[in-house]
Scaffold this motif. Structure first.
Motif, PDB file in Angstrom:
ATOM      1  N   ALA A   1      72.771 -72.414 -66.960  1.00 54.59           N
ATOM      2  CA  ALA A   1      73.828 -73.261 -67.527  1.00 54.59           C
ATOM      3  C   ALA A   1      74.675 -72.449 -68.512  1.00 54.59           C
ATOM      4  O   ALA A   1      74.125 -71.870 -69.456  1.00 54.59           O
ATOM      5  CB  ALA A   1      73.216 -74.457 -68.237  1.00 54.59           C
ATOM      6  N   PRO A   2      75.997 -72.370 -68.307  1.00 52.48           N
ATOM      7  CA  PRO A   2      76.859 -71.674 -69.274  1.00 52.48           C
ATOM      8  C   PRO A   2      76.768 -72.317 -70.654  1.00 52.48           C
ATOM      9  O   PRO A   2      76.575 -73.533 -70.793  1.00 52.48           O
ATOM     10  CB  PRO A   2      78.259 -71.839 -68.675  1.00 52.48           C
ATOM     11  N   ALA A   3      76.930 -71.500 -71.694  1.00 52.77           N
ATOM     12  CA  ALA A   3      76.726 -71.977 -73.066  1.00 52.77           C
ATOM     13  C   ALA A   3      77.669 -73.113 -73.428  1.00 52.77           C
ATOM     14  O   ALA A   3      77.303 -74.026 -74.171  1.00 52.77           O
ATOM     15  CB  ALA A   3      76.906 -70.800 -74.030  1.00 52.77           C
ATOM     16  N   ASN A   4      78.893 -73.102 -72.910  1.00 50.79           N
ATOM     17  CA  ASN A   4      79.901 -74.100 -73.304  1.00 50.79           C
ATOM     18  C   ASN A   4      79.855 -75.380 -72.479  1.00 50.79           C
ATOM     19  O   ASN A   4      80.580 -76.325 -72.787  1.00 50.79           O
ATOM     20  CB  ASN A   4      81.307 -73.501 -73.195  1.00 50.79           C
ATOM     21  N   MET A   5      79.028 -75.434 -71.469  1.00 56.22           N
ATOM     22  CA  MET A   5      79.089 -76.550 -70.531  1.00 56.22           C
ATOM     23  C   MET A   5      78.820 -77.893 -71.207  1.00 56.22           C
ATOM     24  O   MET A   5      79.438 -78.914 -70.858  1.00 56.22           O
ATOM     25  CB  MET A   5      78.101 -76.321 -69.384  1.00 56.22           C
ATOM     26  N   PHE A   6      77.933 -77.929 -72.182  1.00 54.72           N
ATOM     27  CA  PHE A   6      77.558 -79.195 -72.819  1.00 54.72           C
ATOM     28  C   PHE A   6      78.063 -79.295 -74.257  1.00 54.72           C
ATOM     29  O   PHE A   6      77.522 -80.044 -75.065  1.00 54.72           O
ATOM     30  CB  PHE A   6      76.038 -79.357 -72.760  1.00 54.72           C
ATOM     31  N   LEU A   7      79.110 -78.506 -74.565  1.00 52.93           N
ATOM     32  CA  LEU A   7      79.755 -78.556 -75.890  1.00 52.93           C
ATOM     33  C   LEU A   7      81.178 -79.064 -75.707  1.00 52.93           C
ATOM     34  O   LEU A   7      82.094 -78.277 -75.459  1.00 52.93           O
ATOM     35  CB  LEU A   7      79.754 -77.172 -76.545  1.00 52.93           C
ATOM     36  N   PRO A   8      81.406 -80.367 -75.813  1.00 54.48           N
ATOM     37  CA  PRO A   8      82.722 -80.928 -75.475  1.00 54.48           C
ATOM     38  C   PRO A   8      83.864 -80.444 -76.358  1.00 54.48           C
ATOM     39  O   PRO A   8      85.021 -80.495 -75.949  1.00 54.48           O
ATOM     40  CB  PRO A   8      82.513 -82.445 -75.631  1.00 54.48           C
ATOM     41  N   ASP A   9      83.566 -79.955 -77.560  1.00 55.96           N
ATOM     42  CA  ASP A   9      84.632 -79.498 -78.454  1.00 55.96           C
ATOM     43  C   ASP A   9      84.948 -78.015 -78.300  1.00 55.96           C
ATOM     44  O   ASP A   9      85.867 -77.505 -78.952  1.00 55.96           O
ATOM     45  CB  ASP A   9      84.245 -79.776 -79.919  1.00 55.96           C
ATOM     46  N   SER A  10      84.196 -77.309 -77.464  1.00 61.30           N
ATOM     47  CA  SER A  10      84.445 -75.881 -77.293  1.00 61.30           C
ATOM     48  C   SER A  10      85.649 -75.655 -76.388  1.00 61.30           C
ATOM     49  O   SER A  10      86.059 -76.531 -75.628  1.00 61.30           O
ATOM     50  CB  SER A  10      83.209 -75.188 -76.707  1.00 61.30           C
ATOM     51  N   ARG A  11      86.209 -74.479 -76.488  1.00 59.31           N
ATOM     52  CA  ARG A  11      87.356 -74.097 -75.659  1.00 59.31           C
ATOM     53  C   ARG A  11      87.152 -72.675 -75.139  1.00 59.31           C
ATOM     54  O   ARG A  11      86.477 -71.872 -75.780  1.00 59.31           O
ATOM     55  CB  ARG A  11      88.661 -74.162 -76.466  1.00 59.31           C
ATOM     56  N   PRO A  12      87.748 -72.341 -74.000  1.00 62.40           N
ATOM     57  CA  PRO A  12      87.641 -70.967 -73.491  1.00 62.40           C
ATOM     58  C   PRO A  12      88.200 -69.971 -74.494  1.00 62.40           C
ATOM     59  O   PRO A  12      89.148 -70.264 -75.227  1.00 62.40           O
ATOM     60  CB  PRO A  12      88.484 -71.003 -72.212  1.00 62.40           C
ATOM     61  N   SER A  13      87.601 -68.801 -74.536  1.00 60.23           N
ATOM     62  CA  SER A  13      88.044 -67.778 -75.480  1.00 60.23           C
ATOM     63  C   SER A  13      89.446 -67.287 -75.148  1.00 60.23           C
ATOM     64  O   SER A  13      90.220 -66.935 -76.044  1.00 60.23           O
ATOM     65  CB  SER A  13      87.059 -66.608 -75.471  1.00 60.23           C
ATOM     66  N   ILE A  14      89.786 -67.261 -73.857  1.00 58.98           N
ATOM     67  CA  ILE A  14      91.108 -66.796 -73.424  1.00 58.98           C
ATOM     68  C   ILE A  14      91.637 -67.764 -72.372  1.00 58.98           C
ATOM     69  O   ILE A  14      90.961 -68.035 -71.377  1.00 58.98           O
ATOM     70  CB  ILE A  14      91.052 -65.377 -72.828  1.00 58.98           C
ATOM     71  N   PRO A  15      92.838 -68.324 -72.555  1.00 61.50           N
ATOM     72  CA  PRO A  15      93.395 -69.213 -71.528  1.00 61.50           C
ATOM     73  C   PRO A  15      93.753 -68.440 -70.264  1.00 61.50           C
ATOM     74  O   PRO A  15      94.119 -67.262 -70.328  1.00 61.50           O
ATOM     75  CB  PRO A  15      94.651 -69.787 -72.200  1.00 61.50           C
ATOM     76  N   LEU A  16      93.647 -69.106 -69.130  1.00 62.42           N
ATOM     77  CA  LEU A  16      94.021 -68.451 -67.875  1.00 62.42           C
ATOM     78  C   LEU A  16      95.538 -68.307 -67.783  1.00 62.42           C
ATOM     79  O   LEU A  16      96.268 -69.253 -68.086  1.00 62.42           O
ATOM     80  CB  LEU A  16      93.514 -69.258 -66.681  1.00 62.42           C
ATOM     81  N   PRO A  17      96.024 -67.144 -67.352  1.00 63.95           N
ATOM     82  CA  PRO A  17      97.472 -66.968 -67.158  1.00 63.95           C
ATOM     83  C   PRO A  17      97.913 -67.561 -65.830  1.00 63.95           C
ATOM     84  O   PRO A  17      97.105 -68.067 -65.046  1.00 63.95           O
ATOM     85  CB  PRO A  17      97.616 -65.439 -67.144  1.00 63.95           C
ATOM     86  N   GLN A  18      99.195 -67.524 -65.572  1.00 59.60           N
ATOM     87  CA  GLN A  18      99.711 -67.861 -64.247  1.00 59.60           C
ATOM     88  C   GLN A  18      99.387 -66.709 -63.293  1.00 59.60           C
ATOM     89  O   GLN A  18      99.603 -65.543 -63.633  1.00 59.60           O
ATOM     90  CB  GLN A  18     101.231 -68.074 -64.303  1.00 59.60           C
ATOM     91  N   PHE A  19      98.861 -67.043 -62.124  1.00 55.87           N
ATOM     92  CA  PHE A  19      98.473 -66.013 -61.171  1.00 55.87           C
ATOM     93  C   PHE A  19      99.629 -65.716 -60.217  1.00 55.87           C
ATOM     94  O   PHE A  19     100.217 -66.629 -59.646  1.00 55.87           O
ATOM     95  CB  PHE A  19      97.238 -66.455 -60.386  1.00 55.87           C
ATOM     96  N   SER A  20      99.909 -64.433 -60.072  1.00 57.50           N
ATOM     97  CA  SER A  20     101.019 -64.005 -59.222  1.00 57.50           C
ATOM     98  C   SER A  20     100.677 -64.216 -57.749  1.00 57.50           C
ATOM     99  O   SER A  20      99.530 -64.038 -57.326  1.00 57.50           O
ATOM    100  CB  SER A  20     101.332 -62.528 -59.472  1.00 57.50           C
ATOM    101  N   ARG A  21     101.687 -64.586 -56.979  1.00 61.04           N
ATOM    102  CA  ARG A  21     101.494 -64.763 -55.541  1.00 61.04           C
ATOM    103  C   ARG A  21     101.935 -63.535 -54.747  1.00 61.04           C
ATOM    104  O   ARG A  21     101.726 -63.473 -53.537  1.00 61.04           O
ATOM    105  CB  ARG A  21     102.287 -65.981 -55.056  1.00 61.04           C
ATOM    106  N   HIS A  22     102.561 -62.590 -55.424  1.00 63.08           N
ATOM    107  CA  HIS A  22     103.134 -61.442 -54.715  1.00 63.08           C
ATOM    108  C   HIS A  22     102.635 -60.138 -55.327  1.00 63.08           C
ATOM    109  O   HIS A  22     102.444 -60.036 -56.533  1.00 63.08           O
ATOM    110  CB  HIS A  22     104.664 -61.489 -54.760  1.00 63.08           C
ATOM    111  N   LEU A  23     102.458 -59.166 -54.479  1.00 67.97           N
ATOM    112  CA  LEU A  23     102.039 -57.837 -54.899  1.00 67.97           C
ATOM    113  C   LEU A  23     103.285 -57.051 -55.276  1.00 67.97           C
ATOM    114  O   LEU A  23     104.057 -56.637 -54.412  1.00 67.97           O
ATOM    115  CB  LEU A  23     101.289 -57.141 -53.761  1.00 67.97           C
ATOM    116  N   ASN A  24     103.503 -56.868 -56.565  1.00 71.48           N
ATOM    117  CA  ASN A  24     104.703 -56.185 -57.045  1.00 71.48           C
ATOM    118  C   ASN A  24     104.305 -55.261 -58.169  1.00 71.48           C
ATOM    119  O   ASN A  24     104.033 -55.680 -59.283  1.00 71.48           O
ATOM    120  CB  ASN A  24     105.730 -57.204 -57.549  1.00 71.48           C
ATOM    121  N   HIS A  25     104.279 -53.958 -57.877  1.00 71.81           N
ATOM    122  CA  HIS A  25     103.819 -53.003 -58.880  1.00 71.81           C
ATOM    123  C   HIS A  25     104.774 -52.907 -60.062  1.00 71.81           C
ATOM    124  O   HIS A  25     104.385 -52.512 -61.149  1.00 71.81           O
ATOM    125  CB  HIS A  25     103.638 -51.630 -58.239  1.00 71.81           C
TER     126      HIS A  25
END
Length: 432
Positions: A321-345
């Motif tokens: 069980a992940p540590a945060n699963m049963f802690l309703p007031d916890s938040r992820p350490s880093i928010p997820l960004p928008q994921f790119s749909r295209h390969l563009n170097h």
């Protein structure tokens, strides 16, 4: 210190009650449920212990939940096509998806699409990482399983097309499931196929170690943590336990029940879609198209508990069980960004324009420009040659040139010190 709590994550294609449900392993108590959509087979993964991701069945997006916010679908990652399989690296840095016959690999911290690997000839069916995130294995309907080195895939040289480390081509029908054992690049990997065989391979060499033939097609496979046994889910509802410690074990064998550990678990009424073993190797979880998840005692081969669902089981896995699963007031350490749909170097250079730093992996330098230290040495050599009129000329021009070089050298030293300080802080900073 108490042992970590183990839970069962399960999904079914009906999704009438939930998309994903969490059950306590030993009691079968329903602890949490995540709502919104339904998840396809081999497409449920936990990212960095903070997010649950599930590819929407028959659609081109991935559902995302913060692990402690069960009632709210947080985000949808739109993909270039229907996702047929999905996994996240155990270190939480990369996300890999199978879309048609291609493998898409994203960097989680930036959302950049780092690579599109097109070495399969038909649709992908499963993806699995090694426990140390150094390699991943892909399987497809083209009968192939490919072993990829992550370091060779994420290098950012657009002129270089990554190739798999090994191509496992001994199956004659589509790959249905893959399981990677422990020990990173020294691990063993099991592949299941509709050709009625399960094969065991060595990741480091790509060598075939064992091939077991059954009377039915095999839909799922797993190993216990000590790798004493191989568990194989059949299309007839049977679960076959293969002993890997038999004295007379050859490279090719036909499965037969005996008193040496080769046994059959009987209880499901339809094909077994997924298998998972507890950390202590005593309990086995199975999911089936008969709408049930069953918990088995491995030693006695008896079903301890059956958890009914409202549709065929698409995923069932045992995890701590992940540590945060049963802690309703916890938040992820880093928010997820928008994921790119295209390969563009070119997009990968945007971070530099805003003061970021781009780290490139690969055996060769990405540019032939001299380093700051080498430039500083060159400038020092020029300044030491100040008496050489052929270099600087005479009189006032020499003084001006020397002043310019001294200022540039101070600037280069300052830049080098800043880079050194930043790198040192980055490397010694504790990572959660």
């Amino acid at each position: 210190m108490s042992a970590p709590m183990e839970i069962i994550l399960s999904t079914d294609s009906g999704a009438q009650l939930w998309n994903c449900a969490v059950f306590e392993l030993h009691s079968g108590t329903n602890l949490l449920s995540y709502r919104g959509g339904n998840t396809s087979a081999r497409s449920l993964t936990v990212l960095n212990g903070e997010y649950i991701l599930g590819a929407q069945l028959g659609k081109n997006f991935i559902n995302v939940w913060e692990i402690q916010r069960k009632d709210q679908l947080q985000q949808k990652i739109v993909c270039p096509g229907i996702v047929t399989c999905l996994t996240a690296s155990p270190n939480g840095l990369y996300l890999v998806a199978g879309i048609s016959e291609s493998i898409y690999l994203w960097e989680v911290s930036t959302g950049n699409l780092l690579a599109i690997l097109s070495r399969h000839y038909q649709d992908l069916t499963c993806l699995r990482f090694t426990d140390d995130s150094s390699h991943f294995v892909s399987g497809g309907k083209d009968n192939l399983a490919l072993i990829w080195s992550l370091a060779s895939v994420v290098q950012l040289d657009p002129s270089h097309s990554p190739e798999p480390r090994h191509v496992l081509s001994r199956h004659s029908l589509p790959i249905t499931d893959i399981h990677c054992g422990l020990m990173g690049p020294q691990a063993r990997v099991a592949t299941a196929s509709l050709d009625q065989t399960v094969k065991l391979w060595e990741i480091s060499s790509g060598e075939l170690l064992l091939s077991v033939l059954f009377d039915v097609g095999i839909m799922s496979v797993t190993l216990d943590p000590c790798e004493y046994y191989l568990f194989c889910g059949g299309s007839d509802g049977g679960i076959f336990q293969v002993s890997l410690c038999s004295q007379n074990l050859g490279r090719d064998k036909t499965f037969q029940s005996d008193s040496n550990g080769n046994q059959v678990f009987k209880g499901h009424r339809n094909l077994v879609t997924c298998l998972s073993v507890s950390m202590d190797g005593t309990l086995l979880v199975s999911g089936s198209q008969d709408d049930t998840v069953k918990l088995w005692d491995i030693q006695s081969k008896q079903s301890i508990r059956s958890i009914n669902h409202k549709g065929p089981i698409t995923n069932a896995v045992i995890i701590p069980a992940p540590a945060n699963m049963f802690l309703p007031d916890s938040r992820p350490s880093i928010p997820l960004p928008q994921f790119s749909r295209h390969l563009n170097h070119a997009d990968q250079m945007e971070g530099l324009e805003t003061g970021g730093m781009l780290l490139r992996l690969g055996p060769q330098p990405q540019a032939h420009e001299d380093s700051y230290l080498k430039k500083a040495d060159t400038l020092y050599s020029l300044m030491s040659a100040v008496t050489d009129k052929s270099v600087f000329g005479e009189g006032e021009n020499t003084k001006v040139r020397v002043s310019e070089l001294e200022e540039e050298m101070r600037t280069l030293k300052r830049i080098n010190k800043d880079l050194y300080d930043f790198s040192t802080q980055f490397l010694i900073k504790p990572h959660s």
